[in-house]
Motif scaffolding. Structure first.
Motif, PDB file in Angstrom:
ATOM      1  N   PRO A   2      17.250  91.838 -91.711  1.00  0.00           N
ATOM      2  CA  PRO A   2      17.714  92.813 -92.690  1.00  0.00           C
ATOM      3  C   PRO A   2      18.012  94.177 -92.070  1.00  0.00           C
ATOM      4  O   PRO A   2      18.833  94.906 -92.581  1.00  0.00           O
ATOM      5  CB  PRO A   2      16.573  92.897 -93.678  1.00  0.00           C
ATOM      6  CG  PRO A   2      15.411  92.248 -93.063  1.00  0.00           C
ATOM      7  CD  PRO A   2      15.902  91.394 -91.953  1.00  0.00           C
ATOM      8  N   GLN A   3      17.373  94.510 -90.980  1.00  0.00           N
ATOM      9  CA  GLN A   3      17.625  95.832 -90.407  1.00  0.00           C
ATOM     10  C   GLN A   3      19.010  95.937 -89.783  1.00  0.00           C
ATOM     11  O   GLN A   3      19.508  97.027 -89.576  1.00  0.00           O
ATOM     12  CB  GLN A   3      16.540  96.239 -89.405  1.00  0.00           C
ATOM     13  CG  GLN A   3      16.329  95.334 -88.226  1.00  0.00           C
ATOM     14  CD  GLN A   3      15.238  94.306 -88.480  1.00  0.00           C
ATOM     15  OE1 GLN A   3      15.137  93.768 -89.592  1.00  0.00           O
ATOM     16  NE2 GLN A   3      14.449  94.013 -87.473  1.00  0.00           N
ATOM     17  N   GLN A   8      23.818  97.238 -96.599  1.00  0.00           N
ATOM     18  CA  GLN A   8      22.847  97.216 -97.686  1.00  0.00           C
ATOM     19  C   GLN A   8      21.692  98.175 -97.411  1.00  0.00           C
ATOM     20  O   GLN A   8      21.166  98.763 -98.344  1.00  0.00           O
ATOM     21  CB  GLN A   8      22.274  95.805 -97.863  1.00  0.00           C
ATOM     22  CG  GLN A   8      23.277  94.811 -98.345  1.00  0.00           C
ATOM     23  CD  GLN A   8      22.687  93.411 -98.355  1.00  0.00           C
ATOM     24  OE1 GLN A   8      21.679  93.147 -97.733  1.00  0.00           O
ATOM     25  NE2 GLN A   8      23.343  92.509 -99.080  1.00  0.00           N
ATOM     26  N   ASN A   9      21.247  98.333 -96.192  1.00  0.00           N
ATOM     27  CA  ASN A   9      20.020  99.074 -95.881  1.00  0.00           C
ATOM     28  C   ASN A   9      20.275 100.421 -95.215  1.00  0.00           C
ATOM     29  O   ASN A   9      19.336 101.044 -94.729  1.00  0.00           O
ATOM     30  CB  ASN A   9      19.142  98.234 -94.964  1.00  0.00           C
ATOM     31  CG  ASN A   9      18.692  96.951 -95.592  1.00  0.00           C
ATOM     32  OD1 ASN A   9      18.496  96.906 -96.800  1.00  0.00           O
ATOM     33  ND2 ASN A   9      18.527  95.920 -94.800  1.00  0.00           N
ATOM     34  N   GLN A  13      17.251 103.303 -94.678  1.00  0.00           N
ATOM     35  CA  GLN A  13      16.883 103.517 -93.268  1.00  0.00           C
ATOM     36  C   GLN A  13      17.081 104.982 -92.888  1.00  0.00           C
ATOM     37  O   GLN A  13      16.273 105.559 -92.184  1.00  0.00           O
ATOM     38  CB  GLN A  13      17.727 102.611 -92.368  1.00  0.00           C
ATOM     39  CG  GLN A  13      17.256 101.177 -92.388  1.00  0.00           C
ATOM     40  CD  GLN A  13      18.066 100.294 -91.438  1.00  0.00           C
ATOM     41  OE1 GLN A  13      19.037 100.745 -90.855  1.00  0.00           O
ATOM     42  NE2 GLN A  13      17.652  99.048 -91.325  1.00  0.00           N
TER      43      GLN A  13
END
Length: 162
Positions: A2-3, A8-9, A13
């Motif tokens: 996911p990172q 999306q992040n 972050q």
């Protein structure tokens, strides 16, 4: 992962990045840097104080060296003058001793000359007497008669004058 899904992040972050950056920045800058600044300024003060003390000590050592050199030069000059004074006194004493010895020797030479002259005259008188005795003996052997003392003395004086 996911990172690595940036679409999306990304916003969360970046938010967490901002939070941790702010905590680390204020933790380091506000807490650590003032302490570090105080240590650096204290060391800087100590170093500058040590440099000033070293400069003062160097100036004092230079002044002491100058005074020492001046004292040594003065002692050398004093020693030279003492030596020259002693040499001049010794030369004067030697000259007076030589003059006294020469005067003494001249007196002794005069006395010796007088004694020598007196002994030479006595020896010549004895030689004259011995020569007259020998001449009287020769005349006595040749003629059989011994001449009178006055005759030989007159003949000797006549021979010396001629």
């Amino acid at each position: 992962m996911p990172q690595f899904q940036f679409a999306q992040n990304l916003i969360p972050q970046l938010a967490w990045l901002a939070v941790f950056f702010t905590i680390l920045y204020f933790g380091i800058v506000r807490l650590t840097l003032p302490k570090l600044g105080r240590v650096i300024s204290a060391r800087e003060g100590q170093v500058s104080g040590d440099l000033a003390a070293a400069e003062t000590a160097k100036n004092a050592a230079d002044a002491a060296a100058t005074e020492h050199k001046a004292a040594i030069d003065a002692a050398h000059a004093s020693g030279r003058s003492t030596i020259l004074d002693a040499q001049s006194r010794a030369a004067a004493n030697l000259a007076s001793a030589v003059a006294a010895t020469q005067a003494e020797l001249l007196v002794k030479q005069g006395e010796a000359d007088k004694a020598l002259t007196a002994r030479r005259n006595a020896a010549l008188a004895e030689v004259d007497g011995a020569a007259q005795d020998v001449a009287a003996d020769i005349v006595a052997r040749l003629t059989g008669k011994r001449p009178a003392a006055g005759v030989l003395t007159k003949a000797a004086k006549a021979a010396q004058g001629a």
